[in-house]
Design an enzyme around this catalytic site. Sequence first.
Site, PDB file in Angstrom:
ATOM      1  N   VAL A 122       0.853  -1.183   0.000  1.00 28.22           N
ATOM      2  CA  VAL A 122       0.000   0.000   0.000  1.00 28.22           C
ATOM      3  C   VAL A 122       0.896   1.243   0.000  1.00 28.22           C
ATOM      4  O   VAL A 122       1.924   1.283   0.662  1.00 28.22           O
ATOM      5  CB  VAL A 122      -0.914  -0.021   1.239  1.00 28.22           C
ATOM      6  N   GLY A 124       2.224   2.556  -2.828  1.00 33.05           N
ATOM      7  CA  GLY A 124       2.807   2.670  -4.166  1.00 33.05           C
ATOM      8  C   GLY A 124       4.176   3.321  -4.171  1.00 33.05           C
ATOM      9  O   GLY A 124       4.889   3.335  -3.165  1.00 33.05           O
ATOM     10  N   THR A 125       4.511   3.867  -5.316  1.00 32.69           N
ATOM     11  CA  THR A 125       5.839   4.440  -5.502  1.00 32.69           C
ATOM     12  C   THR A 125       6.083   5.610  -4.568  1.00 32.69           C
ATOM     13  O   THR A 125       7.105   5.692  -3.897  1.00 32.69           O
ATOM     14  CB  THR A 125       5.994   4.913  -6.953  1.00 32.69           C
ATOM     15  N   SER A 232       3.837   3.475 -11.977  1.00 28.81           N
ATOM     16  CA  SER A 232       4.984   3.377 -12.873  1.00 28.81           C
ATOM     17  C   SER A 232       6.180   2.778 -12.148  1.00 28.81           C
ATOM     18  O   SER A 232       6.173   2.625 -10.934  1.00 28.81           O
ATOM     19  CB  SER A 232       5.350   4.767 -13.392  1.00 28.81           C
ATOM     20  N   ILE A 271      14.225  14.042 -10.376  1.00 29.71           N
ATOM     21  CA  ILE A 271      14.823  12.957  -9.589  1.00 29.71           C
ATOM     22  C   ILE A 271      16.323  13.163  -9.491  1.00 29.71           C
ATOM     23  O   ILE A 271      16.901  13.116  -8.411  1.00 29.71           O
ATOM     24  CB  ILE A 271      14.580  11.582 -10.246  1.00 29.71           C
ATOM     25  N   HIS A 545       3.228  39.597   8.140  1.00 29.10           N
ATOM     26  CA  HIS A 545       4.593  40.114   8.037  1.00 29.10           C
ATOM     27  C   HIS A 545       5.356  39.776   9.299  1.00 29.10           C
ATOM     28  O   HIS A 545       4.819  39.922  10.379  1.00 29.10           O
ATOM     29  CB  HIS A 545       4.568  41.633   7.857  1.00 29.10           C
TER      30      HIS A 545
END
EC number: 1.8.1.4
Lengths: 573, 470
Positions: A122, A124-125, A232, A271, A545
């Site tokens: 779970v 992913g990349t 991917s 990358i 500010h």
Amino acid sequence: MQSAISLSLSSPSTIARSDCTAAAAANSYICTPRSLRFCGLRREAFKSKSFNSLSVSTRLLPCSRNSSFKKVCAALQSNGAPSKGEFDYDLVIIGAGVGGHGAALHAVEKGLKTAIIEGDVVGGTCVNRGCVPSKALLAVSGRMRELQNEHHMRSFGLQVAAAGYDKQGVADHANNLASKIRSNLTNSMKALGVDILTGTGTILGPQKLKFGKGGSGDTIITAKDIIIATGSVPLVPKGIEVDGKSVITSDHALKLEFVPEWIAIVGSGYIGLEFSDVYTALGSEVTFIEALDQLMPGFDPEIGKLAQRVLINPRKIDHHTGVFASKITPAKDGNPVIIELIDAKTKEPKGTVEVNAALIATGRAPFTQGLGLENINVQTQRGFVPVDERMRVIDSTGKLVPHLYCIGDANGKMMLAHAASAQGISVVEQVSGKDHVLNHLSIPAACFTHPEISMVGLTEPQAREKAEKEGFEVSITKTSFKANTKALAENEGEGIAKLIYRADTGEILGVHIFGLHAADLIHEASNAIAMGTRIQELKFAVHAHPTLSEVLDELFKSAKVVSSSHVAQPVAV
Amino acid sequence: MASLLQSRTPSLSFSSSLCSTPVIRPSVSFLKPRSGPRIPVVRAKIREIFMPALSSTMTEGKIVSWIKSEGDVLSKGESVVVVESDKADMDVETFYDGILAAIVINEGETAPVGAAIGILAETEGEIAEAKAKATSQFSSAPAPSAPKVEESSPAPKVDAPSPPVDAAPAPSTPGKVVATPYAKKLAKQYKVDIGKLVGTGPFGRITPEDVEKAAGITPAPKSNVAAPAAPVASSAPASVPSKAPSNFPEIPGSTVVPFTTMQAAVTKNMLESLSVPTFRVGYPIATDALDALYEKVKPKGVTMTALLAKAAAVALAQHPVVNATCKDGKSFTYNSNINIAVAVAINGGLITPVLQDADKLDLYLLSQKWKELVEKARAKQLQPRTFTLSNLGMFGVDRFDAILPPGQGAIMAVGASKPTVLADKDGFFSIKNKMLVNVTADHRIIYGADLAAFLQTFSKIIENPESLTM
């Protein structure tokens, strides 16, 4: 090299963003907000509980069918109540990366009975091999860089003894962060009642798919709508042999198994740039190998030029541009890594580079094999699943495949984690009966070097091209971080913000920032683009500010908009 | 093209013709320190490109980068060079069409406002002439070309030490030079011809150290930034040889043992001590009375270390300046307590347990504390110390010299007590035990007479040690 590849791979998309592991770049505000949203939802559930004075054993069990608690009801429905139709699920998502996760959460909110199929881990990349662990490494490199910069420290009046690091400690930090975010993601889906199905998902036909480890043990399920979100993998061009030790991809590099004395980075996109930041901070020397004629393709040229002066020239980095790495041989038998270069255009040999290690950062390739796309007559284009602007999958005859969508890196529109998530949400909106088209120009991107680079919308050349076609004039204004109080207090005056806009309407075409915390600053601009806010309105927005956000405040104020008829009158309260 | 960094500043232009009077542009102030028309009439338009004044306070500018390179054709209004001033970086554009014939000031170098930074030729035919002008003008007239200052310092150094390197034959692989990115950068910076170097790095590559050596530069001590990986680098693949930290030739068969944390700390302290101006004063002290006392109190658990520490503490109480510290190089810091550190050798290093308030505690208490202190120091609980005692007498060392640890005013090195033949003022010989003590002190706060007086007091206490037991 990388961008050349991105170019060829993703012709329909915005080239600037097609570099995928940019996905890597942008994680944090993907993952965290998701879990935050989950928290919000849960709070609502509790609220409803107290209203109803019903005793409820499970957190998210229905406490009320009262329609005023829509979200809770939604959660309830997805939470095990059979869906109305003849399908097992309203929505099945293949792939539990950031895109799938975003879609699943939104689907639950919309009252859909949802399942997510994950074949690996779970997250992913992004969470496991991309943005998340790389941010951990960059957090370390930023501090190292600061501590090593005696001049910088002395200008604060600080004295620091020679800074050192423990490689394992750094690697552990990255790994621990990834597992933490992964469990957050898993828990958020479980808590909402999303079914997490393990195995490879394969489409068998319209609204029908199977999942499992392959073979006869697979389970067949049906779904009203299906989203492909398989993501991917690192792209390794031909001729390059990745051994995982001396020739590596970002997958290996994030484990930080060793810090080479000299590393070649093939590709100078997001990358490559981020890893050069990490490696040089940890003491390595870096050689960039870039197929295009200039480093950092895809960035606004002016920003790229300045970034090169700050991020590359003063560091222990050199580069070869306009060359391909035609062959890379890993280190073995006492030989170094040997990289053979050829001219990107003439293909003539351009010598060799001998280094201790090579990192392949040439982009990312869609992971769409084994999806069963042939069963529904869909042909991938260089691996990408073809989709229309609503992420609906297009088959080989050019027709839309009903009830099938593809989001994220797998469609190649914009290979960024948060873009995948936004596309997922857009699809869920559509399947729950509300048309929605995502404006990709409002999706920000960031590169987490020190200092950071961020952008949204068009680059200057893209804007000029568009202006040429549509017949309007492009205006540009810039502000420097050198004029910002907070940046100067931090001794980080290096950087600019650039605004590309239409002077006749006040429309923002693009904003590019290079400087301290640029990645956090970009959202004022990306939100403005998403909401269609004009510069003449933004000029009246107040910024605290002294903060870095005043860089953007000044940027908007310095823009000269001809017509100011659109300004909404401020309402006195 | 607009100026690169600041939208509000109008972009600036420079360059004026040699054959015309300098033109003052609205936004640019030219300061052209030209000494009369050297070349009366020049038909060819060869123009100097000047360092512009980008702000009213700017006196010099740094060339960030040349956007154009030598030989590039420039058209009016094009950005040519990026200049960094005290306020911002700016693209500077040209007012003239032409060819950039020569770059006089390279990237990264600094030039005063008004100095020529490049030469612009109008036609290709004039490039050679312009180049010649560039070289002749800037070697004969050093006044406007201030950057020479920067160039000249490393340049002679390069040539002097390089012959031994040059003497070696050309790199073994002809035509191929492997140098690391940083080595190339340094070579450019110090103007070292990298093709003539022989690499000592892995696979014969030229390392930054090689270039520094050729340029006659000793690597800065902070060059260890890349090295800290060493203690944990064991998991690195064999293909990466461990970093050679210095230029010493490697002796085959030698083993490298990295410093432990303690050893690294000692190294750091020792190096820091080099910044303190120290001097030394020695003093012979008769120890017969002390030895006799020691025999008496030994059964009660009193050690010689405690005796010496106590004696030093009592003496320090009378000479507070020797117990003082010079913290900032501007003032004396007088310490209210007398905390005596005693150097103790342990396996593979050195620890310094501290006897707190050594002047106030009695000898027996001090001795009692001694043992636990050693344990404490081993556990690295460091305590503030104001004076250090180092005793090598038990090894037979008769005299030695101690390094003053940072943060203290003085350290005492105690040698062995030995029977010595003495002649008194009446001409009688006698044999007495004598030891030599040698004090190293920070001369910024402690002067010779201070130490002498302190040692005199110390010697009196040692020679009449009864007071120590009270």
